[in-house]
Design a protein around this motif. Structure first.
Motif, short mmCIF file in Angstrom:
data_model
loop_
_atom_site.label_atom_id
_atom_site.label_comp_id
_atom_site.label_asym_id
_atom_site.label_seq_id
_atom_site.Cartn_x
_atom_site.Cartn_y
_atom_site.Cartn_z
N ALA A 299 0.86 -1.18 0.00
CA ALA A 299 0.00 0.00 0.00
C ALA A 299 0.90 1.23 0.00
CB ALA A 299 -0.90 0.01 1.22
N THR A 300 0.50 2.26 -0.72
CA THR A 300 1.30 3.48 -0.74
C THR A 300 1.45 4.06 0.65
OG1 THR A 300 0.59 3.95 -3.00
CG2 THR A 300 1.46 5.79 -1.72
N GLU A 301 0.37 4.04 1.40
CA GLU A 301 0.37 4.51 2.79
C GLU A 301 -0.41 3.51 3.62
OE1 GLU A 301 -0.18 8.82 3.91
OE2 GLU A 301 -2.08 8.02 4.66
N ALA A 302 0.09 3.19 4.78
CA ALA A 302 -0.58 2.21 5.65
C ALA A 302 -2.02 2.61 5.89
CB ALA A 302 0.17 2.11 6.97
N GLY A 303 -2.90 1.62 5.71
CA GLY A 303 -4.31 1.84 5.95
C GLY A 303 -5.09 2.31 4.74
N LYS A 304 -4.41 2.56 3.61
CA LYS A 304 -5.09 3.03 2.40
C LYS A 304 -5.14 1.90 1.37
CE LYS A 304 -5.61 7.27 3.87
NZ LYS A 304 -4.83 8.39 3.32
N GLU A 305 -6.16 1.91 0.49
CA GLU A 305 -6.28 0.86 -0.52
C GLU A 305 -5.38 1.10 -1.72
OE1 GLU A 305 -9.94 0.52 -2.65
OE2 GLU A 305 -10.13 2.67 -2.98
N THR A 306 -4.88 2.32 -1.87
CA THR A 306 -4.08 2.67 -3.05
C THR A 306 -2.76 1.91 -3.06
OG1 THR A 306 -5.02 4.89 -3.08
CG2 THR A 306 -2.95 4.58 -4.26
N PHE A 307 -2.42 1.34 -4.22
CA PHE A 307 -1.09 0.74 -4.38
C PHE A 307 -0.53 1.13 -5.74
CE2 PHE A 307 -3.86 -2.60 -6.15
CZ PHE A 307 -3.22 -2.92 -7.33
N TRP A 308 0.78 1.27 -5.77
CA TRP A 308 1.54 1.52 -7.00
C TRP A 308 2.60 0.43 -7.09
CZ3 TRP A 308 1.26 6.14 -10.21
CH2 TRP A 308 0.21 7.00 -9.83
N ASP A 309 2.61 -0.32 -8.17
CA ASP A 309 3.55 -1.44 -8.28
C ASP A 309 5.00 -0.99 -8.16
OD1 ASP A 309 1.75 -3.49 -8.48
OD2 ASP A 309 2.52 -4.25 -10.38
N ARG A 310 5.30 0.22 -8.59
CA ARG A 310 6.70 0.66 -8.59
C ARG A 310 7.32 0.54 -7.20
NH1 ARG A 310 5.09 6.61 -10.66
NH2 ARG A 310 4.08 5.22 -12.14
N SER A 311 6.58 0.86 -6.14
CA SER A 311 7.16 0.76 -4.80
C SER A 311 7.35 -0.70 -4.39
CB SER A 311 6.29 1.51 -3.79
OG SER A 311 4.96 1.03 -3.81
N THR A 312 6.43 -1.58 -4.78
CA THR A 312 6.61 -3.01 -4.50
C THR A 312 7.84 -3.55 -5.20
OG1 THR A 312 4.22 -3.32 -4.21
CG2 THR A 312 5.53 -5.28 -4.70
N LEU A 313 8.05 -3.12 -6.45
CA LEU A 313 9.19 -3.61 -7.23
C LEU A 313 10.51 -3.09 -6.67
CD1 LEU A 313 7.46 -3.12 -10.67
CD2 LEU A 313 7.92 -5.31 -9.55
N TYR A 314 10.54 -1.83 -6.26
CA TYR A 314 11.72 -1.31 -5.58
C TYR A 314 11.97 -2.08 -4.28
CZ TYR A 314 13.33 2.92 -8.05
OH TYR A 314 13.91 3.80 -8.94
N ALA A 315 10.91 -2.33 -3.53
CA ALA A 315 11.07 -3.01 -2.24
C ALA A 315 11.63 -4.41 -2.40
CB ALA A 315 9.74 -3.05 -1.51
N LEU A 316 11.12 -5.16 -3.36
CA LEU A 316 11.62 -6.52 -3.57
C LEU A 316 13.09 -6.50 -3.96
CD1 LEU A 316 8.52 -8.02 -5.41
CD2 LEU A 316 9.32 -8.59 -3.10
N ARG A 317 13.46 -5.54 -4.79
CA ARG A 317 14.88 -5.40 -5.14
C ARG A 317 15.71 -5.09 -3.90
NH1 ARG A 317 17.23 -0.24 -7.88
NH2 ARG A 317 15.13 -0.07 -8.74
#
Length: 673
Positions: free
Chosen positions: A524-542
């Motif tokens: 989630a872009t911000e904790a507690g919100k439904e919004t997600f952007w894949d770019r942050s997930t992909l950075y995080a996994l890296r």
């Protein structure tokens, strides 16, 4: 291939998917999911239509002169549903801003024009839909006629094509009527930058004929657009299909990932396609574009300069490298002695620009991407060309340091969708990494020792400032606040991990995969919100791989890959939700590939012919390889093999091992080509 081998292969693929679904019992963070799609034997994926209908989805495909978003589905009666939205990026409209391109949606179904023995086709049942650079749908009709639809854009013409094959499955001859049909539209000449535009939908086939039992007949639907003074467009549909597949094969053959997990290998192969196809031949040169129905013939400081450009040298796709170089050239046009901010994007084939939310940290994005791109490309002449832009961007960021030593900016790449304060973690992390890479590049270009030392010292001070300003306990986790006064977890706390700052890795990784941030679709872009952007997930996994948490990273990467490749919305990484309805923006697929190059393998360019590698090999893997790497003006493979408690790293060129060394896992190893 024997039938026995095919059966074994199919069984192995199903097992791979099953293990993907069951790889964890962590129900709180990784919900189990049932795959709608399966991996196909041809390297693609296939959906065997079952009782789980209706179902709808969409995907994007692109060529040099258009992009098409295919909205498709299967209804409750198992009939095919289809709509296409086609964008011609170079046919510009007034006022010639970002989204001012010719764009039309076509709901026309060519099969409604077909008659069999004087009756229309009825009772359609879709059997399979498959994807592998082409969109292919196989159906049968109650008339004992089967239909194969194949959809694809032309590689280099402003035409989108649909090839249809009808086969007679009855035991007697049938009479099929396929008319010639064309519908032409002309746009308002006052709206178009170059006057009126003409676009058309056409049906082209062999006319009417008797179709014998088992015989197949072919026809084509095409959608094209042009200026009034353009030469008439001529093409052969089969040749266009072959050229599209040749290009897809080229992408598949370069930079091949080999791991024991076929889901990861296949997702990586698909990501290369989406990352590479979205390049448009504009009057401003080749320009990589995000896509999504909105963003074409333009470049962004994040999507193109930061996300995708550092990847293309590894793939070795010439058009990708050229488009990346052009992106930096366009940004270089806006360097100025007053150090006013760069535009966030340069649009409309380079004719206009956008700086609508002020400074997003764009100079840090450009410096980060340009330094990594120049080093990995390995071409000294082009690196020298980029050097003035890199110097300017670094100096801009230095001048924006606040009294606490971090970089101030008006917002970040999310452009005020979420708060980012007066200084955000993203901009400072990117600037820090750019300083590190600039030191390596300056040395490779024989710049002064004082300049190299200055970048080194600035990076050291900035790293301390990042810890002092952003380091904090947030929601109980020892991690980072995204901006001053931020007290809610944010997805971008992953960024320090991607630039080798591991001081708070334990708390950061715990926060990233906590129920507060991790959702069914990643972070989630911000904790507690439904919004997600894949770019942050992909950075995080890296970043989690780079931090050495290989087992946790693999678990979440496998879950994510299975969801994106074989789940309900396939087959690529997406932009966001709810905004954009999970559009298949192109640069995110480049970020997916960088999970492996920079995360799992830990490749960091250190010169025009050198890099460090800090690899991790998951405990269930005894070996892996990344083959046909084109970076550093070399062609080589990297092979990893477990030997007791160590990993053997080998470099292979033309099938010959040129380097081999046993290392402790995760320990940096210098490679000089």
């Amino acid at each position: 291939m024997t039938e026995a081998f095919k059966s074994i292969s199919r069984f192995a693929m199903r097992l791979t998917v099953l293990f993907t679904i069951l790889l964890t019992d962590d129900k709180s963070s990784l919900a189990q999911q049932e795959s709608r799609w399966q991996m196909d034997e041809d390297g693609g994926i296939i959906w065997h239509i079952d009782k789980r209908v209706p179902h709808e989805d969409h995907l994007e495909m692109s060529g040099e002169h258009l992009s098409v978003i295919v909205d498709y589905g299967v209804n409750a009666e198992n009939a095919f549903m289809l709509s296409r939205t086609i964008i011609w990026p170079m046919l510009r409209k007034h006022p010639n801003k970002t989204r001012d391109h010719l764009k039309r949606t076509f709901n026309w179904d060519p099969l409604t024009y077909i008659y069999v023995n004087g009756a229309k086709l009825t009772g359609e049942k879709v059997k399979t839909i498959s994807l592998n650079g082409l969109f292919v749908c196989n159906s049968v009709f109650a008339n004992n006629i089967s239909c194969k639809r194949t959809f694809f854009p032309s590689v280099d013409k402003p035409v989108y094509l649909e090839a249809y094959e009808l086969t007679n499955h009855s035991n007697q001859s049938v009479f099929i009527e396929i008319p010639a049909y064309e519908s032409t539209f002309t746009t308002d000449p006052e709206v178009g930058i170059e006057g009126k535009y003409i676009f058309s939908e056409k049906l082209k086939g062999p006319g009417s004929k008797h179709l014998q039992p088992g015989e197949t007949i072919h026809f084509t639907a095409s959608f094209q657009a042009a200026r009034t003074n353009d030469n008439p467009l001529t093409f052969d549909t089969e040749n266009e299909r072959l050229r599209r597949m040749q290009l897809v094969k080229q992408w598949h053959n370069q930079l091949q990932l080999e791991t024991p997990n076929e889901v990861l290998n296949r997702t990586f192969a698909f990501a290369k396609v989406r990352a590479s196809e979205s390049i448009y031949r504009t009057k401003g040169g080749l320009m990589h574009g995000p896509g999504g129905g909105e963003y074409y013939a333009a470049v962004w400081a994040n999507d193109q300069a930061e996300y995708i450009a550092p990847f293309f040298p590894f793939l070795g796709y010439a058009s990708g490298n050229e488009a990346s170089l052009n992106a930096y050239r366009h940004f270089a046009r806006f360097m100025n002695s007053d150090f006013d901010p760069l535009p966030s994007s340069i649009t409309s084939q380079g004719d206009t620009f956008w700086r609508g939310v002020g400074d997003r940290g764009d100079a840090a994005m450009v410096a980060y991407g340009a330094t990594r791109f120049a080093l990995a490309l390995g071409n000294k002449t082009k690196a020298e060309e980029l050097w003035p832009l890199i110097e300017w961007c670094l100096e801009y960021c230095r001048r924006k340091l606040n009294e606490d030593g971090v970089v101030a900016s008006d917002t970040d790449e999310l452009e005020n969708r979420f708060p980012s304060g007066k200084a955000n973690l993203s901009t400072s992390a990117l600037y820090y990494d750019a300083l590190i890479s600039a030191g390596f590049l300056a040395k490779a270009l024989s710049k002064s020792a004082s300049q190299i030392k200055a970048y080194h010292n600035q990076a050291g001070k900035l790293r301390k400032a990042i810890e002092g300003y952003f380091g904090a306990k947030v929601e109980g986790y020892d991690t980072y606040r995204y901006y001053e006064d931020n007290d809610v977890l944010r997805a971008w706390i992953c960024l320090p991990l991607t630039v080798d700052i591991f001081d708070r890795k334990k708390g950061t990784i715990e926060a990233l995969f906590s129920p507060r941030l991790w959702t069914a679709d990643g972070l989630a872009t911000e904790a507690g919100k439904e919004t997600f952007w894949d770019r942050s997930t992909l950075y995080a996994l890296r970043g989690v791989f780079a931090a050495g948490e290989k087992e946790k990273a693999l678990k979440y990467l496998t879950y994510y890959s299975n969801r994106r490749l074989l789940g309900e919305h396939v087959p690529y990484a997406v932009e966001a939700y709810p905004e954009g309805n999970q559009r298949h923006l192109s640069a995110e697929s480049g970020l997916y590939c960088r999970i492996y190059t920079e995360g799992l393998l830990g490749i960091r360019p250190t010169g025009l012919r050198s890099f460090t590698i800090s690899p991790y090999l998951p405990t269930t893997w005894n070996k892996m390889a990344l083959r046909k790497i084109h970076a550093f003006e070399n062609l080589f493979d990297i092979e990893l093999k477990r030997e007791k408690n160590q990993i053997r790293v080998s470099i292979v060129k033309n099938g010959v091992q040129t380097f081999s060394k046993l290392i402790t896992e995760g320990k940096p190893l210098n490679i000089n080509l």
